[in-house]
Design a protein around this motif. Structure first.
Motif, PDB file in Angstrom:
ATOM      1  N   ASP A  29       0.865  -1.183   0.000  1.00  0.00           N
ATOM      2  CA  ASP A  29       0.000   0.000   0.000  1.00  0.00           C
ATOM      3  C   ASP A  29       0.898   1.228   0.000  1.00  0.00           C
ATOM      4  OD1 ASP A  29      -1.887   1.969   0.265  1.00  0.00           O
ATOM      5  OD2 ASP A  29      -2.480   1.426   2.303  1.00  0.00           O
ATOM      6  N   GLU A  30       1.288   1.655  -1.192  1.00  0.00           N
ATOM      7  CA  GLU A  30       2.205   2.790  -1.312  1.00  0.00           C
ATOM      8  C   GLU A  30       1.568   4.108  -0.895  1.00  0.00           C
ATOM      9  OE1 GLU A  30       3.569   2.536  -5.340  1.00  0.00           O
ATOM     10  OE2 GLU A  30       4.769   0.753  -4.935  1.00  0.00           O
ATOM     11  N   THR A  31       0.231   4.186  -0.895  1.00  0.00           N
ATOM     12  CA  THR A  31      -0.457   5.420  -0.524  1.00  0.00           C
ATOM     13  C   THR A  31      -0.729   5.507   0.977  1.00  0.00           C
ATOM     14  OG1 THR A  31      -2.688   4.517  -0.781  1.00  0.00           O
ATOM     15  CG2 THR A  31      -1.642   5.447  -2.757  1.00  0.00           C
ATOM     16  N   GLY A  32      -0.807   4.353   1.626  1.00  0.00           N
ATOM     17  CA  GLY A  32      -1.139   4.326   3.039  1.00  0.00           C
ATOM     18  C   GLY A  32      -2.607   4.619   3.317  1.00  0.00           C
ATOM     19  N   THR A  33      -3.447   4.606   2.274  1.00  0.00           N
ATOM     20  CA  THR A  33      -4.863   4.941   2.445  1.00  0.00           C
ATOM     21  C   THR A  33      -5.805   3.792   2.090  1.00  0.00           C
ATOM     22  OG1 THR A  33      -5.016   5.824   0.202  1.00  0.00           O
ATOM     23  CG2 THR A  33      -4.422   7.382   1.959  1.00  0.00           C
ATOM     24  N   THR A  34      -5.260   2.650   1.678  1.00  0.00           N
ATOM     25  CA  THR A  34      -6.100   1.513   1.307  1.00  0.00           C
ATOM     26  C   THR A  34      -6.732   0.904   2.550  1.00  0.00           C
ATOM     27  OG1 THR A  34      -4.641   1.042  -0.556  1.00  0.00           O
ATOM     28  CG2 THR A  34      -6.127  -0.721   0.121  1.00  0.00           C
ATOM     29  N   THR A  35      -8.029   0.631   2.463  1.00  0.00           N
ATOM     30  CA  THR A  35      -8.721  -0.043   3.557  1.00  0.00           C
ATOM     31  C   THR A  35      -9.230  -1.392   3.067  1.00  0.00           C
ATOM     32  OG1 THR A  35     -10.834   1.012   3.056  1.00  0.00           O
ATOM     33  CG2 THR A  35      -9.396   2.128   4.652  1.00  0.00           C
ATOM     34  N   LEU A  36      -9.425  -2.317   3.994  1.00  0.00           N
ATOM     35  CA  LEU A  36      -9.880  -3.667   3.674  1.00  0.00           C
ATOM     36  C   LEU A  36     -10.968  -4.064   4.661  1.00  0.00           C
ATOM     37  CD1 LEU A  36      -9.510  -6.382   2.148  1.00  0.00           C
ATOM     38  CD2 LEU A  36      -7.696  -6.914   3.789  1.00  0.00           C
ATOM     39  N   ASP A  37     -12.125  -4.507   4.131  1.00  0.00           N
ATOM     40  CA  ASP A  37     -13.229  -4.924   4.977  1.00  0.00           C
ATOM     41  C   ASP A  37     -14.072  -5.947   4.226  1.00  0.00           C
ATOM     42  OD1 ASP A  37     -15.015  -4.954   7.191  1.00  0.00           O
ATOM     43  OD2 ASP A  37     -16.288  -3.465   6.210  1.00  0.00           O
ATOM     44  N   SER A  38     -14.247  -7.123   4.788  1.00  0.00           N
ATOM     45  CA  SER A  38     -15.111  -8.177   4.209  1.00  0.00           C
ATOM     46  C   SER A  38     -14.755  -8.486   2.761  1.00  0.00           C
ATOM     47  CB  SER A  38     -16.589  -7.782   4.327  1.00  0.00           C
ATOM     48  OG  SER A  38     -16.939  -7.602   5.667  1.00  0.00           O
ATOM     49  N   ASN A  39     -13.468  -8.664   2.473  1.00  0.00           N
ATOM     50  CA  ASN A  39     -12.957  -9.037   1.141  1.00  0.00           C
ATOM     51  C   ASN A  39     -13.112  -7.935   0.097  1.00  0.00           C
ATOM     52  OD1 ASN A  39     -12.377 -11.632   2.210  1.00  0.00           O
ATOM     53  ND2 ASN A  39     -14.499 -12.184   1.900  1.00  0.00           N
ATOM     54  N   THR A  42     -10.647  -0.663  -0.614  1.00  0.00           N
ATOM     55  CA  THR A  42     -11.027   0.659  -1.083  1.00  0.00           C
ATOM     56  C   THR A  42      -9.773   1.441  -1.435  1.00  0.00           C
ATOM     57  OG1 THR A  42     -12.968   0.597   0.351  1.00  0.00           O
ATOM     58  CG2 THR A  42     -12.332   2.742  -0.523  1.00  0.00           C
ATOM     59  N   LEU A  43      -9.774   2.028  -2.644  1.00  0.00           N
ATOM     60  CA  LEU A  43      -8.642   2.809  -3.139  1.00  0.00           C
ATOM     61  C   LEU A  43      -9.081   4.240  -3.413  1.00  0.00           C
ATOM     62  CD1 LEU A  43      -7.160   0.338  -5.796  1.00  0.00           C
ATOM     63  CD2 LEU A  43      -6.347   0.729  -3.463  1.00  0.00           C
ATOM     64  N   ASP A  44      -8.160   5.175  -3.190  1.00  0.00           N
ATOM     65  CA  ASP A  44      -8.395   6.578  -3.534  1.00  0.00           C
ATOM     66  C   ASP A  44      -8.325   6.768  -5.043  1.00  0.00           C
ATOM     67  OD1 ASP A  44      -8.740   7.503  -0.947  1.00  0.00           O
ATOM     68  OD2 ASP A  44      -6.617   7.951  -0.666  1.00  0.00           O
ATOM     69  N   VAL A  98      -7.637   3.434 -13.953  1.00  0.00           N
ATOM     70  CA  VAL A  98      -7.728   4.767 -13.355  1.00  0.00           C
ATOM     71  C   VAL A  98      -9.045   4.872 -12.593  1.00  0.00           C
ATOM     72  CG1 VAL A  98      -7.838   7.249 -13.825  1.00  0.00           C
ATOM     73  CG2 VAL A  98      -6.358   5.782 -15.221  1.00  0.00           C
ATOM     74  N   LEU A  99      -8.966   5.387 -11.377  1.00  0.00           N
ATOM     75  CA  LEU A  99     -10.158   5.680 -10.584  1.00  0.00           C
ATOM     76  C   LEU A  99     -10.271   7.188 -10.443  1.00  0.00           C
ATOM     77  CD1 LEU A  99      -9.781   3.044  -7.712  1.00  0.00           C
ATOM     78  CD2 LEU A  99     -11.142   2.864  -9.800  1.00  0.00           C
ATOM     79  N   SER A 100     -11.448   7.729 -10.736  1.00  0.00           N
ATOM     80  CA  SER A 100     -11.645   9.181 -10.653  1.00  0.00           C
ATOM     81  C   SER A 100     -12.058   9.631  -9.252  1.00  0.00           C
ATOM     82  CB  SER A 100     -12.690   9.627 -11.675  1.00  0.00           C
ATOM     83  OG  SER A 100     -13.915   8.970 -11.415  1.00  0.00           O
ATOM     84  N   ALA A 101     -12.408   8.674  -8.388  1.00  0.00           N
ATOM     85  CA  ALA A 101     -12.804   8.966  -7.009  1.00  0.00           C
ATOM     86  C   ALA A 101     -12.519   7.724  -6.167  1.00  0.00           C
ATOM     87  CB  ALA A 101     -14.283   9.324  -6.945  1.00  0.00           C
ATOM     88  N   ARG A 102     -12.639   7.829  -4.862  1.00  0.00           N
ATOM     89  CA  ARG A 102     -12.445   6.678  -3.975  1.00  0.00           C
ATOM     90  C   ARG A 102     -13.478   5.605  -4.339  1.00  0.00           C
ATOM     91  NH1 ARG A 102      -9.423   5.524   0.359  1.00  0.00           N
ATOM     92  NH2 ARG A 102     -10.314   4.331   2.082  1.00  0.00           N
ATOM     93  N   GLN A 103     -13.002   4.359  -4.520  1.00  0.00           N
ATOM     94  CA  GLN A 103     -13.873   3.278  -4.993  1.00  0.00           C
ATOM     95  C   GLN A 103     -13.630   1.997  -4.192  1.00  0.00           C
ATOM     96  OE1 GLN A 103     -15.689   3.663  -8.424  1.00  0.00           O
ATOM     97  NE2 GLN A 103     -15.392   5.721  -7.651  1.00  0.00           N
TER      98      GLN A 103
END
Length: 134
Positions: A29-39, A42-44, A98-103
């Motif tokens: 996680d190079e951004t330090g913002t990735t979350t993980l919940d129930s498989n 979430t990425l910015d 590419v993600l345009s928003a947190r997904q």
């Protein structure tokens, strides 16, 4: 990735529809913002590269994909695969997106057979270290 204790099987493959693979560890996680919940992870917003290999045993025809849960859209998909009655095989997803928003995203699979029983999503190596089924 799915990292389990030594000797743990990958789990049973479910036939018929797209199913989330178990994800219990974020390896990088190079951004330090990735979350993980129930498989679901979430990425910015941003540009990402994905390189995932998943294992299957006696699962017949197989496909794997990166699925955007937020937008209900497949982002990257593997090529068609097949493993027979005594075969283990791999499915590979590689691409840039590419993600345009947190997904919210998930790794999903679809198989034709559940003949592999509890090892349909990977057999253990039992080498004295954690088992990695993808």
């Amino acid at each position: 990735m799915n990292s389990q204790p030594n000797g743990t099987v990958g789990g049973s493959a479910t036939v018929g529809s797209w199913i989330k693979r178990v994800i219990n560890t974020i390896a990088v996680d190079e951004t330090g913002t990735t979350t993980l919940d129930s498989n679901v992870f979430t990425l910015d917003a941003g540009t990402y590269d994905i390189d995932v290999t998943t294992t299957y045993y006696k699962s017949g025809y197989i496909r794997t994909r990166l699925f955007n849960i937020t937008n209900l859209l497949a982002i990257c998909e593997s090529v068609n695969g097949y493993n027979g009655s005594e075969a283990c095989s791999f499915s590979h997803i590689k691409g840039r997106f590419v993600l345009s928003a947190r997904q919210q995203l998930a790794i999903e699979y679809r198989v034709h057979s559940s003949s592999g029983g509890s090892t349909g999503l990977g057999e253990p190596c039992s080498f004295g270290q954690n088992e990695i089924s993808f």
